[in-house]
Design a protein around this motif. Structure first.
Motif, PDB file in Angstrom:
ATOM      1  N   GLN A  13     -95.736 116.154  20.069  1.00 24.34           N
ATOM      2  CA  GLN A  13     -95.538 114.805  20.412  1.00 24.34           C
ATOM      3  C   GLN A  13     -94.253 114.375  20.313  1.00 24.34           C
ATOM      4  OE1 GLN A  13     -98.011 113.443  17.016  1.00 24.34           O
ATOM      5  NE2 GLN A  13    -100.061 113.549  18.230  1.00 24.34           N
ATOM      6  N   ASP A  14     -93.330 114.586  19.427  1.00 27.37           N
ATOM      7  CA  ASP A  14     -91.968 113.959  19.616  1.00 27.37           C
ATOM      8  C   ASP A  14     -91.493 114.718  20.703  1.00 27.37           C
ATOM      9  OD1 ASP A  14     -92.431 112.888  17.035  1.00 27.37           O
ATOM     10  OD2 ASP A  14     -91.247 114.441  15.874  1.00 27.37           O
ATOM     11  N   TYR A  15     -91.503 116.017  21.070  1.00 29.95           N
ATOM     12  CA  TYR A  15     -90.862 116.383  22.239  1.00 29.95           C
ATOM     13  C   TYR A  15     -91.516 115.611  23.680  1.00 29.95           C
ATOM     14  CZ  TYR A  15     -89.924 119.318  26.353  1.00 29.95           C
ATOM     15  OH  TYR A  15     -89.529 119.779  27.437  1.00 29.95           O
ATOM     16  N   ALA A  16     -92.732 115.313  23.663  1.00 30.07           N
ATOM     17  CA  ALA A  16     -93.283 114.764  24.679  1.00 30.07           C
ATOM     18  C   ALA A  16     -92.731 113.153  25.042  1.00 30.07           C
ATOM     19  CB  ALA A  16     -94.884 114.590  24.508  1.00 30.07           C
ATOM     20  N   VAL A  17     -92.717 112.643  23.824  1.00 29.57           N
ATOM     21  CA  VAL A  17     -91.790 111.341  23.885  1.00 29.57           C
ATOM     22  C   VAL A  17     -90.566 111.432  24.264  1.00 29.57           C
ATOM     23  CG1 VAL A  17     -91.243 109.086  22.660  1.00 29.57           C
ATOM     24  CG2 VAL A  17     -93.522 110.243  22.071  1.00 29.57           C
ATOM     25  N   GLU A  18     -89.702 112.360  23.697  1.00 31.04           N
ATOM     26  CA  GLU A  18     -88.344 112.458  23.971  1.00 31.04           C
ATOM     27  C   GLU A  18     -88.264 112.811  25.591  1.00 31.04           C
ATOM     28  OE1 GLU A  18     -85.637 111.536  22.610  1.00 31.04           O
ATOM     29  OE2 GLU A  18     -86.733 110.706  21.182  1.00 31.04           O
ATOM     30  N   ALA A  19     -88.921 113.666  25.949  1.00 33.25           N
ATOM     31  CA  ALA A  19     -89.106 114.244  27.498  1.00 33.25           C
ATOM     32  C   ALA A  19     -89.267 112.890  28.326  1.00 33.25           C
ATOM     33  CB  ALA A  19     -89.895 115.370  27.744  1.00 33.25           C
ATOM     34  N   GLN A  20     -90.381 112.156  27.905  1.00 32.78           N
ATOM     35  CA  GLN A  20     -90.627 111.049  28.600  1.00 32.78           C
ATOM     36  C   GLN A  20     -89.452 110.053  28.901  1.00 32.78           C
ATOM     37  OE1 GLN A  20     -93.517 110.551  30.222  1.00 32.78           O
ATOM     38  NE2 GLN A  20     -92.822 108.758  31.296  1.00 32.78           N
ATOM     39  N   ARG A  21     -88.957 109.828  27.818  1.00 33.88           N
ATOM     40  CA  ARG A  21     -87.580 108.919  27.529  1.00 33.88           C
ATOM     41  C   ARG A  21     -86.429 109.365  28.474  1.00 33.88           C
ATOM     42  NH1 ARG A  21     -87.542 107.925  21.096  1.00 33.88           N
ATOM     43  NH2 ARG A  21     -89.184 106.077  21.023  1.00 33.88           N
TER      44      ARG A  21
END
Length: 152
Positions: A13-21
């Motif tokens: 989830q953290d990776y998905a958020v950072e990738a989106q950012r």
């Protein structure tokens, strides 16, 4: 094992958020909509695989109507990120290819990240990398199947 599973889910989830950012920052810095970036990545992958990408196939990949796909391609073409080339096998169709500007802005923004990722990956041996590759491949398949079940 439940704790490890929960931690993996949290990290994903953290990776998905950072990738989106990161995608959002790239898109904003280059005057793009996030959908433009997704389209550009699809065009880059198709070119790298030497698979002709028509606007129709691009639209299907992005889940966009033909009008919305045309608008995305128009924006990317105005910025020099893609070009439309007549299909040599069927001149009624066009193929979308990566433009010169895409490589330049991509290298400037993502190049340092690539270097940092290479440095980070040196801490893993071949067996660990293969396990991570298998995990991420299966996770992508699982996520895709789940998304498709809800979009059908």
């Amino acid at each position: 094992m439940d704790q490890v599973r929960d931690e993996l889910v949290r990290l994903l989830q953290d990776y998905a958020v950072e990738a989106q950012r990161l995608q959002q920052v790239f898109a904003e810095r280059n005057g793009m909509h996030p959908t433009d970036l997704h389209a550009l990545l699809a065009v880059m992958r198709a070119d790298a695989a030497t698979v002709p990408l028509t606007p129709g196939r691009l639209g299907a990949h992005l889940g966009l109507s033909s009008g919305a796909t045309t608008a995305v391609i128009d924006r990317l073409e105005r910025g020099g990120h893609v070009s439309r080339v007549p299909d040599p096998r069927d001149r009624r169709r066009v193929i979308v290819h990566v433009g010169r500007a895409a490589g330049q802005v991509g290298a400037a923004f993502f190049g340092p990240l690539g270097v940092a990722m290479d440095e980070m990956l040196t801490g893993y041996d071949a067996e660990e990398l293969m396990a991570v590759k298998r995990f991420l491949g299966q996770m992508n398949d699982t996520m895709r199947e789940h998304r498709q079940a809800f979009s059908a």
